[in-house]
Design an enzyme around this catalytic site. Structure first.
Site, PDB file in Angstrom:
ATOM      1  CB  SER A  37      68.350  16.633 -27.189  1.00 20.28           C
ATOM      2  OG  SER A  37      68.026  17.687 -28.318  1.00 20.28           O
ATOM      3  CB  VAL A  38      68.918  21.351 -25.753  1.00 18.53           C
ATOM      4  CG1 VAL A  38      69.834  23.244 -24.743  1.00 18.53           C
ATOM      5  CG2 VAL A  38      68.773  21.745 -27.096  1.00 18.53           C
ATOM      6  CG  LEU A  86      36.930  23.115   1.428  1.00 15.96           C
ATOM      7  CD1 LEU A  86      36.747  23.220  -0.052  1.00 15.96           C
ATOM      8  CD2 LEU A  86      36.985  24.209   1.756  1.00 15.96           C
ATOM      9  CD  GLU A 119      40.062  28.507  -5.556  1.00 20.23           C
ATOM     10  OE1 GLU A 119      40.931  27.190  -5.643  1.00 20.23           O
ATOM     11  OE2 GLU A 119      40.124  29.361  -6.252  1.00 20.23           O
ATOM     12  CE  LYS A 121      35.928  18.599  -2.206  1.00 23.18           C
ATOM     13  NZ  LYS A 121      37.476  17.174  -2.808  1.00 23.18           N
ATOM     14  CG  ASP A 123      38.856  12.504  -6.244  1.00 23.17           C
ATOM     15  OD1 ASP A 123      38.654  12.477  -4.495  1.00 23.17           O
ATOM     16  OD2 ASP A 123      38.300  11.502  -6.665  1.00 23.17           O
ATOM     17  CE1 TYR A 231      44.229  24.342  -1.538  1.00 26.27           C
ATOM     18  CE2 TYR A 231      44.098  22.585  -3.059  1.00 26.27           C
ATOM     19  CZ  TYR A 231      43.744  22.939  -1.696  1.00 26.27           C
ATOM     20  OH  TYR A 231      43.916  22.069  -1.064  1.00 26.27           O
ATOM     21  CE  LYS A 321      32.666  15.878  -3.175  1.00 28.16           C
ATOM     22  NZ  LYS A 321      32.708  15.016  -1.487  1.00 28.16           N
ATOM     23  CB  CYS A 415      25.364 -24.934   1.662  1.00 31.16           C
ATOM     24  SG  CYS A 415      27.205 -24.554   0.800  1.00 31.16           S
ATOM     25  CB  CYS A 418      28.381 -28.877   0.506  1.00 31.51           C
ATOM     26  SG  CYS A 418      27.214 -28.174   2.198  1.00 31.51           S
ATOM     27  CB  CYS A 433      27.733 -23.279   4.406  1.00 32.07           C
ATOM     28  SG  CYS A 433      27.623 -25.861   4.277  1.00 32.07           S
ATOM     29  CB  CYS A 438      30.612 -27.573   2.661  1.00 28.95           C
ATOM     30  SG  CYS A 438      30.456 -26.464   1.465  1.00 28.95           S
TER      31      CYS A 438
END
Length: 681
Positions: A37-38, A86, A119, A121, A123, A231, A321, A415, A418, A433, A438
């Site tokens: 609020s301030v 990388l 660090e 990675k 995403d 980074y 990874k 099929c 059909c 088909c 069909c």
């Protein structure tokens, strides 16, 4: 300067300092120092001062994080320093091989311990931030590493990106690299809002972030509450006050006002790197953002310079990874879907498994070749994952868990809809088909015929088409035009007014131009753009049929039309059922020909030459065809589907999946005003 002038200036400066300090504590340090609020009261006071005297507005004013009209497009900018990707390692053996190469480049003895920084990675989406004398002047996407798109107005909305650095004597310039992201909780809230509005959901936070960063309206970006982790730091070579190591650089970035991921670690040797990697394999699941690995960097910046770069990546860093999340499941059955063109797609149905935050129980197997490759048997235990964390796929089968006497699974010979014999042409992966009657093919053909890009028949949706086909009321496209109000009223959820409107819409669709009718026929390989080119070269169905069956070289002479399309046209026009359809349509009032009037060639400059557009949703004042005509008159091209080659998507109200795909691919999205601005540019 009078006191009446200096007092507002001093107060505005004081308010900026207080508000920026509070924002940094809240968004970067996660340690609020001021009640909301301030903050709101002080923000309103500053806004009132700036509105009364715009000369008080400063570049680091919190009121400037969101402002200005939406952009008409993004400009390409060259990175001061290349933003390279990388190299990847997918296990500790590959990590050790990288480390061995690094030691060799640095002329160090095998086994030498070099301190490194680990660090997470993240995403997300890489950004390059440029500061001059401590002030943010430019933000750009990675692009191709050499050039990116300038998205400064959007990045200014990210509260964890400082507009002015918290440094008394900043260098003349500096570059900061980092990752923009949408935290999981924020992503869930965004999708909940989109679902409530009936909009398509984003597939994952990374795609949502990429699309958000390339929104043309900064207010949309601000509403999605992106975050940012810094980074990498680049400073002028002659600036002597910079850090000497990557670890110190992360601390320097914190002091400058950036948010740095708190989970980095200074690692004394390769053994510590491997322990860091293993620790976060489990720990990452407790984070409120996605991470798919760890990044390992040589700590000493001078040694980084000595190691240098390959053409694609730094030699002194690597991304280790984690494997894509996989889960075993029991195969329940193999089902098959029949597409509009008759293509049979096998689908594996299995016991539900949780993957990447959702429950998965089905995965497409693409075609017969994939079935053979997997050697799939009834009752098999399969391993499933989400490709790219999005699309479920069957990775492999565990034959050691196969039930005794299990039967090998193959595509059916007939099929499933059909019962017709299925066909697989030599050299094609698809099994089809070829029965034009069909029910599955008919339903798909009808949906395609009435679609927005074809005949644009309002009020004839998939549910109604299913009823018409299932009850045997419609056996071809032509049968749609034999429907009357009384018959339609007998269908579920179809009142007399709706039936009347649908009959009128079908009658109106007969006036659609020839190229839309050609596209609506659903001829294999003839998309919206190709249909337009063919309709221009062959102004009637009769002309095109003659060329297709007698002079196919005339077909391939049309710019953009190749032998595959010519062959498909030859097959279609040679089929008796298709000839009967064309005659039936003519009897029902279709001209199946272009209007006599020729469109005048555009004069003057063509501002949209070389640009490809996709239209979606309802625009305020332009119909879809009017917008398309304006784009084409300005030299642009309009296509029906979104791809990486799309330049812009023009979106109106109730835009559907095309908008979501554009955002996921990072394609700029225009509203009608943006489009008009491009047309007169």
């Amino acid at each position: 300067m009078s006191s009446t002038t200096s007092e507002p200036q001093a107060r505005a400066s004081e308010l900026r300092a207080l508000l920026n300090q509070a924002a940094h504590a809240y968004y970067v340090l996660d340690a609020p120092v001021m009640e909301d609020s301030v903050y709101d009261r002080l923000y309103r006071e500053l806004l009132e001062l700036e509105n009364a005297d715009p000369s008080l507005i400063a570049v680091d004013s919190p009121t400037q994080r969101v402002g200005g009209a939406p952009a008409a497009g993004f400009s390409s900018v060259r990175h001061r320093i290349g933003l390279l990707s990388l190299d990847n390692a997918f296990n500790t053996t590959e990590l050790e091989a990288w480390y061995g190469r690094l030691l060799k480049v640095l002329d160090r003895e095998p086994g030498t311990a070099l301190p490194m920084v680990g660090e997470l990675k993240i995403d997300g989406n890489a950004l390059a931030l440029s500061y001059e004398n401590g002030v943010l002047v430019r933000a750009a996407t990675r692009g191709d590493g050499e050039q990116g798109e300038e998205i400064t107005a959007n990045v200014r909305t990210i509260a964890s990106v400082p507009l002015r650095l918290q440094l008394e004597n900043p260098p003349a310039w500096l570059e900061v690299r980092g990752e923009a992201l949408i935290p999981d909780g924020t992503f869930a809230a965004i999708n909940n809002e989109r679902q409530a509005r009936g909009e398509a959901l984003f597939a994952n936070p990374r795609n949502a972030c990429a699309g958000t960063l390339r929104q043309l309206d900064p207010k949309v970006v601000a509403a999605r509450k992106l975050d940012f982790f810094a980074y990498t730091l680049h400073l002028p070579q002659d600036w002597s006050e910079g850090p000497a190591s990557q670890w110190d650089a992360l601390e320097w970035l914190k002091q400058a006002g950036f948010k740095v991921n708190p989970n980095a670690a200074l690692l004394p040797d390769l053994e510590a790197v491997e322990a860091f990697f293993e620790h976060w394999d489990d720990g990452r699941r407790q984070l409120n953002y996605a991470t798919d690995g760890v990044v390992v960097k040589l700590n000493d910046l001078k040694l980084q310079d000595s190691a240098g770069f390959t053409q694609k990546a730094p030699r002194w860093a690597i991304a280790l990874k984690y494997p894509a999340e996989e889960a075993p499941s029991k195969l329940l059955r193999l089902s098959c879907q029949v597409g509009r063109t008759g293509v049979i797609t096998p689908v594996a149905e299995f016991e539900p498994v949780p993957l990447a935050g959702t429950s998965v129980s089905r995965a497409t197997l693409h075609n017969a070749d994939r079935l053979v490759e997997l050697d799939l048997h009834a009752g098999d235990t399969i391993v499933v994952r989400k490709a790219g964390e999005i699309i479920p796929e069957v990775v492999r089968v565990l034959p050691e868990l196969r039930p005794a006497a299990a039967k090998r699974l193959e595509l059916p010979h007939t099929c499933p809809e059909c019962g017709s014999e299925l066909v697989r042409e030599e050299g094609e992966a698809a099994t089809r088909c070829v029965n034009s009657s069909c029910p599955a093919i008919l339903r798909g053909a009808l949906r395609h015929w009435v679609s927005k890009s074809a005949l644009d028949v309002d009020g004839l949706g998939s549910k109604l088409i299913e009823q018409l086909v299932d009850r045997g009321l419609v056996g071809s496209i032509a049968d749609l035009y034999r429907l009357d109000g009384a018959l339609l009223c007998s269908l579920e959820r179809m009142g007399s007014k709706s039936a009347e409107n649908l009959v009128a819409a079908l009658a109106q669709s007969k006036q659609q131009p020839w190229h839309r009718q050609l596209y609506g026929l659903g001829i294999h390989h003839v998309g919206e753009v190709n249909a337009k080119a063919l309709a221009k070269a062959f102004p009637s169905a009769a002309d095109l049929a003659t060329a297709a069956t007698e002079t196919p070289e005339a077909i391939t002479a049309v710019y953009g039309i190749g032998g595959e399309i010519a062959q498909s046209l030859q097959q279609w026009f040679s089929t008796g059922a298709n000839q009967e359809l064309l005659m039936a349509l003519e009897r029902l009032g279709f001209s199946l020909a272009s209007a006599e009037e020729e469109q005048p060639e555009p004069s003057g400059p063509a501002p949209l030459t070389g640009q490809t557009f996709v239209l979606t949703g309802t625009l305020p004042s332009l119909s879809r065809s009017q917008a398309q005509a304006l784009i084409e008159a300005a030299g642009g091209k309009v296509t029906s589907s979104v791809s990486k080659k799309t330049s812009y998507v023009v979106a109106g109200e109730e835009a559907g999946s095309k908008l979501s795909k554009a955002e996921s691919l990072g394609i700029p999205v225009l509203d009608e005003a943006n489009l008009q601005a491009l047309l007169v540019r």
